[in-house]
Design a protein around this motif. Structure first.
Motif, PDB file in Angstrom:
ATOM      1  N   ILE A   1      -7.239   0.021   2.563  1.00  0.00           N
ATOM      2  CA  ILE A   1      -6.376  -1.026   2.009  1.00  0.00           C
ATOM      3  C   ILE A   1      -5.150  -1.236   2.883  1.00  0.00           C
ATOM      4  O   ILE A   1      -4.712  -2.383   3.083  1.00  0.00           O
ATOM      5  CB  ILE A   1      -6.014  -0.715   0.544  1.00  0.00           C
ATOM      6  CG1 ILE A   1      -7.288  -0.753  -0.322  1.00  0.00           C
ATOM      7  CG2 ILE A   1      -4.978  -1.708   0.019  1.00  0.00           C
ATOM      8  CD1 ILE A   1      -7.087  -0.325  -1.765  1.00  0.00           C
TER       9      ILE A   1
ATOM     10  N   ALA B   1     -12.969  -2.735  -0.592  1.00  0.00           N
ATOM     11  CA  ALA B   1     -12.031  -2.572   0.521  1.00  0.00           C
ATOM     12  C   ALA B   1     -12.776  -2.423   1.847  1.00  0.00           C
ATOM     13  O   ALA B   1     -12.406  -3.050   2.848  1.00  0.00           O
ATOM     14  CB  ALA B   1     -11.118  -1.372   0.275  1.00  0.00           C
TER      15      ALA B   1
ATOM     16  N   ILE C   1      -5.248  -7.094  -2.478  1.00  0.00           N
ATOM     17  CA  ILE C   1      -4.722  -5.759  -2.176  1.00  0.00           C
ATOM     18  C   ILE C   1      -4.072  -5.142  -3.412  1.00  0.00           C
ATOM     19  O   ILE C   1      -4.354  -3.995  -3.780  1.00  0.00           O
ATOM     20  CB  ILE C   1      -3.727  -5.834  -0.996  1.00  0.00           C
ATOM     21  CG1 ILE C   1      -4.510  -6.113   0.291  1.00  0.00           C
ATOM     22  CG2 ILE C   1      -2.877  -4.579  -0.882  1.00  0.00           C
ATOM     23  CD1 ILE C   1      -3.658  -6.561   1.445  1.00  0.00           C
TER      24      ILE C   1
ATOM     25  N   THR D   1       0.832  -1.204   0.000  1.00  0.00           N
ATOM     26  CA  THR D   1       0.000   0.000   0.000  1.00  0.00           C
ATOM     27  C   THR D   1       0.867   1.256   0.000  1.00  0.00           C
ATOM     28  O   THR D   1       0.563   2.228  -0.701  1.00  0.00           O
ATOM     29  CB  THR D   1      -0.948   0.010   1.215  1.00  0.00           C
ATOM     30  OG1 THR D   1      -1.703  -1.205   1.221  1.00  0.00           O
ATOM     31  CG2 THR D   1      -1.901   1.193   1.162  1.00  0.00           C
TER      32      THR D   1
END
Length: 140
Positions: free
Chosen positions: A65, A123, A78, A7
């Motif tokens: 996320i 998400a 993800i 992320t």
């Protein structure tokens, strides 16, 4: 909980996209001489909305996320969500400048809007399901 490296990587890419959108708006302000608001300049208004739309959705999506990643959720999910988000956010500004009801508007504004909302919903629901599946009071 692990550091959300995937992320974080995509957040950096999205940060660069936000910087580009900011420069896009500032350059239009300088060219038109409009320092506040949109000065009733259609192009400036559209560019400002593209920038604002980015800042309205991307931070919350990144938080959701990142939390999923910290909970060790599926990295394929993800990464897929983040790739979709980056592509959608790259496409969206082109749709904002498209003629009304044109194919360009539908492809570059409509599809990215649906994709961004889809990423947000997936998400959020996935995170909620993960949180509800953890026994109360269990940390770590």
């Amino acid at each position: 909980m692990a550091f959300p490296l995937v992320t974080a990587t995509y957040a950096a890419i999205l940060g660069l996209i936000l910087a580009a959108l900011s420069v896009w708006v500032v350059a239009t302000r300088l060219r038109t001489g409009v320092l506040h608001g949109d000065g009733r300049q259609d192009t400036l208004g559209r560019r400002m909305r593209a920038h604002a739309n980015f800042t309205e959705y991307v931070p919350m999506i990144l938080i959701l996320i990142a939390l999923l990643e910290m909970m060790r959720s599926n990295l394929y999910l993800i990464t897929t969500l983040l790739v979709i988000l980056v592509i959608a956010r790259l496409m969206h500004p082109f749709g904002m400048l498209a003629p009304v009801n044109s194919m360009q508007q539908y492809i570059f504004r409509g599809l990215p809007a649906v994709a961004t909302l889809g990423v947000l919903i997936v998400a959020a629901v996935t995170l909620l399901m993960r949180c509800l599946s953890v026994p109360y009071g269990l940390h770590g």
